[in-house]
Each structure stands twice: as C-alpha cells, then as structure tokens.
Design an enzyme around this catalytic site. Sequence first.
Site, PDB file in Angstrom:
ATOM      1  N   ASP A   1      40.581  58.995  55.586  1.00  0.00           N
ATOM      2  CA  ASP A   1      40.968  59.781  54.426  1.00  0.00           C
ATOM      3  C   ASP A   1      42.061  60.742  54.904  1.00  0.00           C
ATOM      4  OD1 ASP A   1      40.814  61.151  51.862  1.00  0.00           O
ATOM      5  OD2 ASP A   1      39.744  62.715  52.952  1.00  0.00           O
TER       6      ASP A   1
ATOM      7  N   ASP B   1      43.452  64.097  53.035  1.00  0.00           N
ATOM      8  CA  ASP B   1      43.211  65.518  52.809  1.00  0.00           C
ATOM      9  C   ASP B   1      41.795  65.923  53.200  1.00  0.00           C
ATOM     10  OD1 ASP B   1      45.797  66.152  51.526  1.00  0.00           O
ATOM     11  OD2 ASP B   1      45.092  64.738  50.017  1.00  0.00           O
TER      12      ASP B   1
ATOM     13  N   ASP C   1      35.649  63.349  54.461  1.00  0.00           N
ATOM     14  CA  ASP C   1      35.106  64.713  54.429  1.00  0.00           C
ATOM     15  C   ASP C   1      34.315  65.000  53.166  1.00  0.00           C
ATOM     16  OD1 ASP C   1      37.259  66.842  52.706  1.00  0.00           O
ATOM     17  OD2 ASP C   1      37.690  64.715  52.971  1.00  0.00           O
TER      18      ASP C   1
END
Length: 204
Positions: free
Chosen positions: A20, A22, A178
Amino acid sequence: MSSIGLVEFPKGGFEAVIFDCDGTLVDSMPAHFDAWCEALATFGAGGIFKEDVFFAMGGRPTRDIVKDLNVEYDLKLDPDAIALAKREAYLKKLANVEFIEEVAEFAQSLRGKIPMAVASGGSRYVVEKTLSLLGCSDWFDEVVTADDVTNGKPAPDIFLKASQLLGVEPGKCLVLEDAPPGVIAAQAAGMSVITIPMPLVVTR
C-alpha cells in the site's frame, strides 16, 4: 523521516510483495487528513470528518467516502467535486511527505530480486506524483490504483489485479498495509498481510 519501530518482516515464504502507499510506504496520512478537512470546508461541510474515522477508512477511494458521509450526515456533496478539491489540497502538501523508514528499507532490500507492486486506493495521478517525488518509482514493477479497478478496498480487486500483473498467484503474495479496509481486501484476495502501525516522527 518517519519510523514505525519494531516490525518483523519475513525473510521468505513469498514470491512477490505488494505495498500500500499512503500510511504504509510513505507517511502521508496527516497530509491527506488535512486535505480532506480543507476540501470539505470549501463545500460547507467542515468538521464532519473526524480523524479516527478517517484513519479507519484509510485506503478507500475518495468518492466512496464522500458517498458514506452524505448518508451519515444527510448531505448532498458532489463526490467528484470533493475528490478534485481534496486532490489539489493534498498536492500542495506533497513536499511534506516522507518515507516510512523500515518499510522503505524492506522494499529496497528486495529491489530487483522479486516482483513488487504498489496497490493504492488513491488516484493514479496522486500516487505516481508521490512515488516520483520520493524517487522510488523504479523500485516497483507495477502500480495499481483506484482508477484501475471497479471496486476499491475493502474489495480484493486491487490486490488481485496487482498479482495478475506481477504474474504471481495471490497465495504467494505478501501485502504490507496500514488500514483496516486494505487488510480486509488483502485477506479476501487470499494473501498474507503485515499490518504497519501508525508511524512516529523521528528527528535526527
């Protein structure tokens, strides 16, 4: 530089890694939240998007989040207009975005050794701008964004698309994520997932 402290990255057991962007590879979530606040305020909806809700929704396409906010607060915000305003606000903050140290080092250690991709819920324009600014575009064989799939995270589409482009079976891919929608998406794709905690700013 931002750090997440101790995270154990596996030495093997995977044939490709999907990152991922961001909040995982780059510490950009504060800039994204500020951009959201500015965009919503511009359209008379300032203060409705709480920070904890924002982080819980991390990785989801902007337009999908606007639709949820419309339902939650009985609003009629234009998803396309908010998405554009949010993008422009974020791009002005791009100079403040930096790597999450441990994740970047893990990516660098695998560079050229196994296939790697970025799979982000952001738009292609913004994701590629971010990677280019940080000088890591050439680390990755593929970049898949919300623009490339019909269903964004938490649907598995973006990770399945990445594994297809990399030519590696989903079950042999490792994902670094995240946010809950991304973790759910990766698990739904049948991939192993390492959850990256929120970074702390490290001064040197």
